[in-house]
Design a protein around this motif. Sequence first.
Motif, mmCIF file in Angstrom:
data_model
loop_
_atom_site.group_PDB
_atom_site.id
_atom_site.type_symbol
_atom_site.label_atom_id
_atom_site.label_comp_id
_atom_site.label_asym_id
_atom_site.label_seq_id
_atom_site.Cartn_x
_atom_site.Cartn_y
_atom_site.Cartn_z
ATOM 1 N N ARG A 210 0.822 -1.339 0.075
ATOM 2 C CA ARG A 210 0.127 0.131 -0.042
ATOM 3 C C ARG A 210 1.005 1.343 -0.134
ATOM 4 O O ARG A 210 0.597 2.246 -0.654
ATOM 5 N N ARG A 213 2.314 1.902 -3.329
ATOM 6 C CA ARG A 213 1.346 2.179 -4.539
ATOM 7 C C ARG A 213 1.275 3.771 -4.355
ATOM 8 O O ARG A 213 0.996 4.298 -5.358
ATOM 9 N N GLU A 217 1.723 4.999 -8.034
ATOM 10 C CA GLU A 217 0.646 4.674 -8.927
ATOM 11 C C GLU A 217 -0.135 6.170 -8.945
ATOM 12 O O GLU A 217 -0.181 6.922 -8.238
ATOM 13 N N ASP A 219 -3.378 6.527 -9.501
ATOM 14 C CA ASP A 219 -4.768 6.180 -8.399
ATOM 15 C C ASP A 219 -4.393 4.805 -7.633
ATOM 16 O O ASP A 219 -4.592 3.837 -8.185
ATOM 17 N N ASP A 221 -5.745 3.552 -5.300
ATOM 18 C CA ASP A 221 -6.885 2.825 -5.004
ATOM 19 C C ASP A 221 -7.156 1.558 -6.100
ATOM 20 O O ASP A 221 -8.186 0.863 -5.912
ATOM 21 N N HIS A 222 -6.725 2.282 -7.326
ATOM 22 C CA HIS A 222 -7.080 1.315 -8.773
ATOM 23 C C HIS A 222 -5.669 1.313 -9.253
ATOM 24 O O HIS A 222 -5.392 1.851 -10.421
ATOM 25 N N PRO A 223 -4.871 0.320 -8.530
ATOM 26 C CA PRO A 223 -3.468 0.439 -9.134
ATOM 27 C C PRO A 223 -3.228 -0.259 -10.466
ATOM 28 O O PRO A 223 -4.235 -1.294 -11.098
ATOM 29 N N ALA A 224 -2.501 0.355 -11.205
ATOM 30 C CA ALA A 224 -2.160 -0.153 -12.540
ATOM 31 C C ALA A 224 -0.774 -0.963 -12.845
ATOM 32 O O ALA A 224 -0.626 -1.394 -13.812
ATOM 33 N N LEU A 227 0.069 -5.213 -9.219
ATOM 34 C CA LEU A 227 -1.447 -5.753 -9.026
ATOM 35 C C LEU A 227 -1.404 -6.880 -8.166
ATOM 36 O O LEU A 227 -0.538 -7.679 -7.936
ATOM 37 N N ASP A 237 2.033 -5.551 -13.814
ATOM 38 C CA ASP A 237 1.254 -5.421 -15.116
ATOM 39 C C ASP A 237 2.309 -5.705 -16.208
ATOM 40 O O ASP A 237 3.174 -5.070 -16.401
#
Length: 257
Positions: A210, A213, A217, A219, A221-224, A227, A237
């Motif tokens: 966390r 990230r 990242e 965002d 809360d919506h990691p790209a 993962l 990814d």
Amino acid sequence: MAGPQNTPPARRSRPRVLLVDDDVRIGQALGLALDDEGFEVDAVLTGEEALERAGDPRIDLVLLDLMLPGMDGFTVCRRLRDAGDLPIIMVTARSDSADVITGLEAGADDYVTKPLVAGELAARMRALLRRRRPAPAAPRRLVLGDVELRPDEGLALRAGDVVHLTRTEFRLLAELAAAQGRIVTRDELLARVWGYEYHGDTRLLDVHVRRLRRKIETDPDHPALVLTVRGAGYKIDPVAVSQEAPPPAEPVTGPRG
């Protein structure tokens, strides 16, 4: 407080630990036990003293009790982490409480619970200190989307700007990046990054992911990039990996002290 610029412990025969605990008897007993384990111990009773002493370049690691008079251990931990990446192991009395999560979020690298077992504690301390020692490494560059890692330099960049990662965060990202999109299990990451078994306790790993990230990242809360693979572990990814780098034969060395 100036950020600590610590001499790598490999240059001295005995690593020096700053023990922060307001219980004099516990401090004395633990100091003797750690002395037998090969550590030099400087003991202080308050958070304020800890912040003053942590700037000493001879300090290699901080062992921090969370329950302190005046400035509590969480505040001390945050201030130490803001000042640099000196390894921090927090001490808590309740392993099943929110204290563990809060302490890790504050920047601790690891935690131990009371009553302390000197041998186990010393093993964890040595594992953290090993990550501070320089090790020969072939220069390589890991590119993940707009994030670039240069393990030989201990440097992380995002869109060309330097990102400050702790040694633990750097090592964690480098291990995931070296897998080039393959799943790395939680047990594998705990063994490679922290260096010993945790018997199913994944809070340490999940909190560090966390924290990582939040820094890399767009965002968190919506990691790209980093993962979660439910029930298995984590991976990068594979689409984001734009430059290959072979997995290291040894765990990746992070920023150098």
